[in-house]
Design a protein around this motif. Structure first.
Motif, short mmCIF file in Angstrom:
data_model
loop_
_atom_site.label_atom_id
_atom_site.label_comp_id
_atom_site.label_asym_id
_atom_site.label_seq_id
_atom_site.Cartn_x
_atom_site.Cartn_y
_atom_site.Cartn_z
N VAL A 807 75.15 143.03 -0.91
CA VAL A 807 73.71 142.74 -0.93
C VAL A 807 72.95 142.99 -2.28
N LYS A 808 73.49 143.95 -2.93
CA LYS A 808 73.01 144.25 -4.44
C LYS A 808 73.34 143.23 -5.41
N LYS A 873 72.40 136.83 -2.10
CA LYS A 873 72.23 137.89 -2.21
C LYS A 873 70.38 138.23 -2.16
N LEU A 874 70.02 137.48 -2.95
CA LEU A 874 68.36 137.47 -2.85
C LEU A 874 67.83 137.33 -1.42
N PHE A 875 68.43 136.26 -0.74
CA PHE A 875 67.84 136.00 0.55
C PHE A 875 68.11 137.00 1.46
N LYS A 876 69.29 137.95 1.21
CA LYS A 876 69.65 138.95 2.15
C LYS A 876 68.44 140.07 1.82
N ARG A 877 68.43 140.11 0.72
CA ARG A 877 67.41 141.22 0.38
C ARG A 877 66.13 141.02 0.93
N LYS A 880 66.27 141.79 4.52
CA LYS A 880 66.16 143.23 5.03
C LYS A 880 64.67 143.93 4.50
N ARG A 881 64.04 143.36 3.54
CA ARG A 881 62.60 144.08 3.41
C ARG A 881 61.68 143.52 4.56
N SER A 882 61.91 142.09 5.04
CA SER A 882 61.04 141.81 5.95
C SER A 882 61.28 142.24 7.52
N THR A 883 62.63 142.62 7.53
CA THR A 883 62.84 143.33 8.93
C THR A 883 62.24 144.46 8.94
#
Length: 884
Positions: A807-808, A873-877, A880-883
């Motif tokens: 993710v990072k 990875k940007l989309f994953k982050r 993750k923040r919106s969840t």
């Protein structure tokens, strides 16, 4: 035959001294004469045999066939390159196996058992391999017998000898047994103790008569050689994965060869290309890389005081959800100090640093504690139970001359400490009179006392006296003090063990403090953040245990604490056990019950232990953790992991390291698969659309050599994610391709494959040609292949940086924070430049030096997989923040 000789004969023959033992000079001389006390180790396989083993593979046989065919066709350079690649791969495999073997051997040395030996007049703990004939060996419950010994003393000594005799019931030993028959079997040699057997009860003293391969166990079998090296579950899964991928790759290559034949291509060249692609597309280095990463990981853990005995434990560590820990020495400093004592004469007294005029009651209490102890404490160093060492120090503090006391008294009999009785008793002869001294838990002792010491005399104990002791116990426990009481009674003569602990006179009790380790509180907080529940299990009083648990953050409500006796009366059975966080006054069998209760809920449990009776719970737990300092040999042998510092914080550090090791292995494997998928796609798609093969056989093998070794191993040595303990534990049944790993393989493989084809096409286009043109000069073909060759290597090498975290961003993990990966990529690029720049290698691989535009395109295209990965990875982050 040593068993038929008397004690005196044995001592004279071995020139041994029971009082002082051997001195250092004599011990060194005997070590030189008899050698180290260890069984002959299994011979390591020779480098040559390891090298040959690397060649025993079906695909390698196919490559050898390709070498023969190539040579027969007159293509000597191609044949030589293929042969060299085979040899280099084999050499790298040998290096990896040797490194892994050396790391495991080092770990075996770290976990070797210790022995208590009397040398230079004092008892000390030394490595068992340093034992020599004539050494005076101290035998305690829970220790392995380090060598064959003729017993000199035995007190209720029982030794489990099933390793030699097959008898599961421990043998009772008698040092004074007179055995004259020379044909007595091992199981009946009651005045002997043998190497690798286990002391299960009592204590003894013996003189070493045989060591190493001359011992009985040495004659029967080499135990170490019987240990089979088994692959870990992870290695087995990867082996199966490799075989499956191999079958798929071979199928694809057969199809590719069929297409080439159908399209009328040069069959000889395409045969070599198909074979090379089969080899290049199969990650045959998986097992070796996993072995290296595991060995490097466990060596790092050993440096941090966590010694892994069984490699599967590394995988399980990352899944641990519950850590059941002993209190003393693990959560606390294991530096017991008596700070308070209580008796009816003086009531509760705070023990100052220097007690100028201790009362008679305090002196009697301390004397009883000293005479009822097997510990030693000389020159600031002690051996034995830390509680008993603290009691010896109490005697010193009160001015008791322990050496004088030892000469004035003689132990005639004893009842060793038992986890059910929670008591220890000795019968001492002093001035011609016999006295029983008993020490142990106040609750257990009160039930056996009919009298109590008050103002220098014994008076009948009353309900009021009992209430006073219970109140003092509660008060001390509330202040996190561990309590221990002592009693005595005078005897007219020796009595049997059943009567030994009856009708005692209660003297008083002491309160001891074992402060928590300063680093433990942070470790428990870190564990909680990582989704790991910490449970305290102790033999201490419930109030004492809860006071420390609350201070450490393990429990916040007294309802979360339960005692062993309450466990027996628990009407809900095991259903409610997992709601408790403190288990006090528990026996070893309760530990097994606790572990099973947590496991029944699907939890992955780590359990600590140090005693003989902890072995069942250590075996039952998913990760059994033994104490390396205070633990018995039996506990260490049953455990998966040994703590060299007995520190709870080391367990949490080991879990963190275990998570990172698993993640590193996963990084290496996923990178290899993505790279190999890219090679397959580049070759198969190009041939399907009617283009020439973008890469030759020798080039494919070179790519495989570069990417399957340097970057893959470097990823396995990644420093790890500092936030790994902020994640929930991994499920042991979790797929290896979970959390987007499969997606990264497919997307990365497709990107690398298509970019390689694009670079191949550009190599023609730059010179005004198309790969579909029939009349293309050979030098243009070479240039286009050089473009494809350089692009696929750059893509794979640059792409390796993105595998450090799923993710990072590479900028968050730090491009240069893994110096091994940076070095591996740099070295791979230098080797690639040598192949392209040196005329001999350039001709051998049929390459050309790229022009400026070609270099820009090759390097630019090589960065595209990294950019794609960063976008994903940007989309994953963001998700993750919106969840919530």
């Amino acid at each position: 035959m040593w068993f038929s000789k008397s004690i005196q004969q044995t001592l004279e023959e071995l020139h041994a001294d029971t009082g002082k033992g051997l001195n250092d000079n004599e011990a060194a001389a005997r070590l030189q004469q008899y050698g180290h006390n260890k069984l002959t180790a299994r011979k390591r396989r020779s480098v040559f045999s390891l090298f040959i083993a690397q060649l025993k593979d079906t695909l390698i046989y196919v490559l050898f066939g390709a070498v023969v065919i190539t040579m027969a066709m007159g293509e000597y350079i191609d044949g030589t390159i293929i042969l060299l690649v085979i040899i280099i791969n084999a050499v790298l495999g040998v290096i990896q196996e040797v490194k892994a073997g050396n790391a495991i051997d080092a770990l075996k040395d770290l976990s070797a058992p210790k022995a208590l030996v009397k040398r230079n007049g004092t008892v000390s703990e030394i490595a068992s391999e340093m034992i020599v004939p004539g050494d005076i060996l101290v035998l305690e419950a829970g220790r392995f017998v380090a060598a064959d010994v003729r017993l000199l003393e035995s007190a209720n000594l029982q030794i489990e000898e099933s390793a030699l005799t097959g008898e599961s019931v421990p043998s009772e030993k008698d040092a004074n047994a007179d055995l004259q028959d020379g044909n007595i079997p091992l199981g009946d040699q009651v005045n002997m103790a043998f190497m690798s057997t286990v002391v299960t009860y009592g204590r003894g003293l013996g003189v070493v008569v045989e060591t190493g391969m001359k011992t009985e166990v040495g004659k029967i079998a080499d135990i170490i050689n019987q240990e089979k090296e088994e692959k870990t579950p992870l290695e087995k899964r990867l082996d199966e994965l490799g075989k499956t991928l191999g079958k798929i790759a071979i199928g694809v290559c057969v199809v590719m060869f069929g297409l080439a034949w159908f399209q009328g291509r040069d069959l000889a060249e395409n045969f070599l290309t198909a074979v090379s692609l089969a080899v290049a597309s199969i990650p045959e280095g998986l097992a070796a890389i996993v072995a290296v990463v595991l060995s490097i990981g466990v060596t790092r853990m050993a440096r941090k005081k966590a010694i892994i005995k069984k490699l599967p434990a590394v995988e399980t560590l990352g899944s641990v959800t519950v850590v059941c820990s002993d209190k003393t020495g693990t959560l606390t400093q294991n530096k017991m100090t008596v700070v308070r004592f209580f008796d009816l004469t003086d009531q509760e007294v705070e023990l100052k640093e220097k007690e100028n005029a201790p009362s008679d009651a305090a002196l009697l209490l301390s004397k009883a504690m000293i005479l009822c102890s097997d510990a030693t404490f000389e020159n600031g160093e002690g051996t034995g139970d830390p509680t008993e060492i603290a009691l010896l120090r109490l005697g010193d503090q009160l001015g008791i001359d322990r050496n004088k006391l030892a000469t004035e008294t003689k132990r005639k009999d004893e009842l060793p400490f038992d986890s059910d009785r929670k008591l220890m008793s000795t019968i001492q002869e002093e001035n011609g009179k016999l006295t029983v001294y008993t020490k142990g838990a106040i609750d257990n002792l009160l039930d056996r006392c009919t009298m109590v010491q008050h103002n220098g005399e014994a008076i009948p104990i009353t309900t009021g006296h009992i209430e006073q002791f219970k109140k003092a116990t509660k008060n001390m426990s509330a202040n996190a003090l561990r309590t221990l009481a002592a009693a005595y009674k005078s005897l007219d003569g020796l009595i049997d063990h059943e009567e030994m602990e009856k009708d005692l006179v209660l003297i008083g009790m002491v309160g001891m403090m074992d402060p928590p380790r300063p680093e433990v509180k942070d470790s428990i907080r870190q564990a909680k953040q990582a989704g790991i529940t910490t449970v305290m299990i102790t033999g201490d009083h419930k109030d004492t245990a809860f006071a420390i648990a609350k201070d450490l953050g393990i429990a916040d409500n007294k309802k979360q604490a339960i005692t062993g006796s309450e466990l027996k009366r628990n009407p809900d059975g095991d259903r409610q056990l997992t709601s408790y966080r403190v288990f006090a006054r528990v026996s070893p069998e309760h530990k097994v019950k606790i572990v099973r209760a947590f496991k029944s809920e699907g939890q992955i449990v780590s359990m600590t232990g140090d005693g003989v009776n902890d072995a069942p719970s250590l075996n039952t737990a998913d990760i059994g953790v033994a104490m390396g300092v205070t633990g018995t040999d039996v506990a260490r042998n049953a455990a998966h992991m040994i703590l060299a510092d007995d520190n709870f914080a080391t367990i949490i550090a080991a879990i963190e390291q275990g998570r990172n090791i698993y993640n590193n292995i996963k990084k290496s494997v996923i990178f290899l698969l993505a790279s190999n998928v890219g090679e397959v796609i580049a070759m198969v798609v190009a041939i399907l659309i009617g283009m020439p093969a973008p890469l030759m056989a020798t080039q494919l093998l070179w790519i495989n050599l570069l990417t399957d070794t340097l970057p893959a191993i470097a990823l396995g040595m990644d420093p790890g994610d500092p936030d790994v303990m902020k994640q929930s534990p991994r499920s042991p049944n979790e797929s290896f391709f979970a959390h987007g790993a499969a997606q990264r393989i497919i997307i990365g493989g497709i990107a690398i494959g298509l970019l390689t084809i694009g670079a191949f096409w550009f190599g023609y286009y730059e010179h005004g040609y198309s790969p579909y043109d029939k009349q293309v000069p050979d030098n243009i073909h070479e240039y286009a292949r050089t473009m494809a060759f350089m692009t696929i290597i750059c893509s794979q090498l640059f792409y390796s940086f993105t595998f450090r975290h799923s993710v990072k961003s590479v900028f968050q993990t730090g491009i240069f924070s893994n110096k091994y990966l940076v070095g591996a990529v740099a070295l791979a690029l230098v080797l690639q430049l040598l192949v392209m720049g040196l005329p001999v290698l350039q001709k051998a691989f049929r390459l050309q030096m790229l022009d400026l535009q070609g270099w820009i395109y090759a390097l630019g295209l090589g960065i595209i997989p990294v950019v794609l990965s960063e976008i994903l990875k940007l989309f994953k982050r963001m998700n993750k923040r919106s969840t919530p």
